[in-house]
Design a protein around this motif. Sequence first.
Motif, PDB file in Angstrom:
ATOM      1  N   PRO A 238       0.819  -1.214   0.000  1.00 48.82           N
ATOM      2  CA  PRO A 238       0.000   0.000   0.000  1.00 48.82           C
ATOM      3  C   PRO A 238       0.854   1.265   0.000  1.00 48.82           C
ATOM      4  CG  PRO A 238       0.063  -0.945   2.190  1.00 48.82           C
ATOM      5  CD  PRO A 238       0.739  -1.926   1.285  1.00 48.82           C
ATOM      6  N   GLN A 239       0.349   2.303  -0.636  1.00 44.63           N
ATOM      7  CA  GLN A 239       1.031   3.603  -0.597  1.00 44.63           C
ATOM      8  C   GLN A 239       0.901   4.175   0.811  1.00 44.63           C
ATOM      9  OE1 GLN A 239      -0.111   6.486  -3.569  1.00 44.63           O
ATOM     10  NE2 GLN A 239       0.670   8.197  -2.349  1.00 44.63           N
ATOM     11  N   SER A 240       2.043   4.538   1.406  1.00 40.22           N
ATOM     12  CA  SER A 240       2.004   5.015   2.790  1.00 40.22           C
ATOM     13  C   SER A 240       2.518   6.436   2.960  1.00 40.22           C
ATOM     14  CB  SER A 240       2.828   4.085   3.696  1.00 40.22           C
ATOM     15  OG  SER A 240       4.191   4.090   3.312  1.00 40.22           O
ATOM     16  N   LEU A 241       3.360   6.915   2.058  1.00 41.22           N
ATOM     17  CA  LEU A 241       3.894   8.262   2.200  1.00 41.22           C
ATOM     18  C   LEU A 241       2.887   9.239   1.622  1.00 41.22           C
ATOM     19  CD1 LEU A 241       6.440   9.448   3.419  1.00 41.22           C
ATOM     20  CD2 LEU A 241       7.454   9.511   1.140  1.00 41.22           C
ATOM     21  N   ALA A 242       2.168   9.918   2.508  1.00 42.93           N
ATOM     22  CA  ALA A 242       1.020  10.718   2.104  1.00 42.93           C
ATOM     23  C   ALA A 242       1.220  12.163   2.510  1.00 42.93           C
ATOM     24  CB  ALA A 242      -0.246  10.155   2.745  1.00 42.93           C
ATOM     25  N   LEU A 268       3.471   1.464  11.675  1.00 42.89           N
ATOM     26  CA  LEU A 268       3.115   2.442  10.645  1.00 42.89           C
ATOM     27  C   LEU A 268       1.960   1.967   9.770  1.00 42.89           C
ATOM     28  CD1 LEU A 268       6.567   3.816   9.401  1.00 42.89           C
ATOM     29  CD2 LEU A 268       4.919   4.898  10.928  1.00 42.89           C
ATOM     30  N   ILE A 269       1.898   0.670   9.479  1.00 42.13           N
ATOM     31  CA  ILE A 269       0.864   0.184   8.566  1.00 42.13           C
ATOM     32  C   ILE A 269      -0.124  -0.748   9.254  1.00 42.13           C
ATOM     33  CG2 ILE A 269       0.446  -1.324   6.569  1.00 42.13           C
ATOM     34  CD1 ILE A 269       2.730  -0.023   5.153  1.00 42.13           C
ATOM     35  N   ASP A 271      -1.590  -1.057  12.055  1.00 48.81           N
ATOM     36  CA  ASP A 271      -2.703  -0.469  12.805  1.00 48.81           C
ATOM     37  C   ASP A 271      -3.088   0.903  12.248  1.00 48.81           C
ATOM     38  OD1 ASP A 271      -2.588  -2.654  14.582  1.00 48.81           O
ATOM     39  OD2 ASP A 271      -0.940  -1.701  15.644  1.00 48.81           O
ATOM     40  N   ALA A 272      -2.744   1.151  10.979  1.00 47.11           N
ATOM     41  CA  ALA A 272      -2.897   2.500  10.427  1.00 47.11           C
ATOM     42  C   ALA A 272      -4.259   2.709   9.777  1.00 47.11           C
ATOM     43  CB  ALA A 272      -1.799   2.750   9.387  1.00 47.11           C
ATOM     44  N   LEU A 273      -4.524   3.971   9.430  1.00 47.59           N
ATOM     45  CA  LEU A 273      -5.653   4.310   8.572  1.00 47.59           C
ATOM     46  C   LEU A 273      -5.445   3.615   7.219  1.00 47.59           C
ATOM     47  CD1 LEU A 273      -8.081   6.158   7.698  1.00 47.59           C
ATOM     48  CD2 LEU A 273      -6.349   7.859   7.074  1.00 47.59           C
ATOM     49  N   THR A 274      -6.475   2.965   6.700  1.00 49.45           N
ATOM     50  CA  THR A 274      -6.374   2.311   5.397  1.00 49.45           C
ATOM     51  C   THR A 274      -7.507   2.773   4.488  1.00 49.45           C
ATOM     52  OG1 THR A 274      -7.643   0.397   6.172  1.00 49.45           O
ATOM     53  CG2 THR A 274      -5.233   0.258   6.300  1.00 49.45           C
ATOM     54  N   ALA A 283      -2.368   3.297   2.858  1.00 48.72           N
ATOM     55  CA  ALA A 283      -2.257   3.280   4.315  1.00 48.72           C
ATOM     56  C   ALA A 283      -1.512   4.556   4.685  1.00 48.72           C
ATOM     57  CB  ALA A 283      -1.514   2.046   4.793  1.00 48.72           C
ATOM     58  N   PRO A 284      -2.160   5.715   4.540  1.00 46.75           N
ATOM     59  CA  PRO A 284      -1.451   6.999   4.612  1.00 46.75           C
ATOM     60  C   PRO A 284      -0.936   7.313   6.014  1.00 46.75           C
ATOM     61  CG  PRO A 284      -3.825   7.353   4.458  1.00 46.75           C
ATOM     62  CD  PRO A 284      -3.593   5.881   4.254  1.00 46.75           C
TER      63      PRO A 284
END
Length: 347
Positions: A238-242, A268-269, A271-274, A283-284
């Motif tokens: 997932p793209q994480s750098l938002a 970072l991922i 338990d993150a917002l998805t 998963a920003p």
Amino acid sequence: MTAEGTVAPLRVVIAGAGRFGELHLRAWQEAAAEVVGVVDVDPARAEQVASRWGVGRHGASLADVLERTPADAVVVASDEGSHSSLADGAIARGCDVFVEKPFALSTQAAERTAAAAAAGGREVVVGQISRFAQPYRYLRSALQDGLLGTLWATRLRRDFSRAWFADFGDRVHPVWESCIHDIDLAVFLHGEPATKVYASESGAAGDAAPSVISAIVTFASGATSTIESAWTVPARGPQSLAGLLALDGSIDGEVQVIGSAGTARQRLIGDALTVWTDELSLAPDLSLWPEEDGRVGGALRSEVAYAASVFRRERANTLMPLEQAVWGVAIAEAIVESARLGRPITL
């Protein structure tokens, strides 16, 4: 002070006009600094960024820009290999310095810059942005407040997209690009210098540079830290750098703190917002530089506001002490050397 008795704005030159340098320019302007110059090895890029943000002075040489433009501070956001020379040049001209990670690429260079800053009465703040992100500040506060008891160990992992390794992972040894974040977090949480480092590495993602790094760091108290980094996340991660600086790809990281009275963990991922749609998977990480009410927010905003207050002599540099930045460089250099030699390195 100005003639009217108000405090004059902090005059800042941005050294490095790439994506992150331009984001810094915006953040410093929003922090009420006056950006008076933009410097980049590509003079056309410096001119474009300066024009876009209404900055009057630009050029390819920091020395030339500072010669023509009075400044209070220089923000070094250039390629890793130029950080030390730009920081030293700014200090020599009487400027305070904000320098992006890594502070330097050798302990000798880090100590030289720190000594020059001390001799000249200049402040240097190193841009280890994780120190300014709320989850990690909470972890350190939990330790300082005794919630977790005596610190026994930390475990830190940060994995990057394999495609990024092909793009820029071999620009410098990845210890300076990826591990340096977690090295600094380990120093931040342990609050002491390391005494021994034992590391190994492999070229799993390609032979241009090591892409998998594992290290065990022993600190002065005997507490240990395990630091791992791998540039191996596949393309479907997932793209994480938002936020205001977004990149396709993933940073999958985790920090665990182990104390005599409890443990704590930040992911970072996992338990993150998805966000999932038919076109993308996100998963920003909104802790770094989200846009908040039209302004740069998150850890970058806090980091810039902190550095500006240090440069205005409104507070002491207690959150990112230069001594700890030097400790981090020493650990990073020892990881590279230990992996090369295949044996522990004593600091």
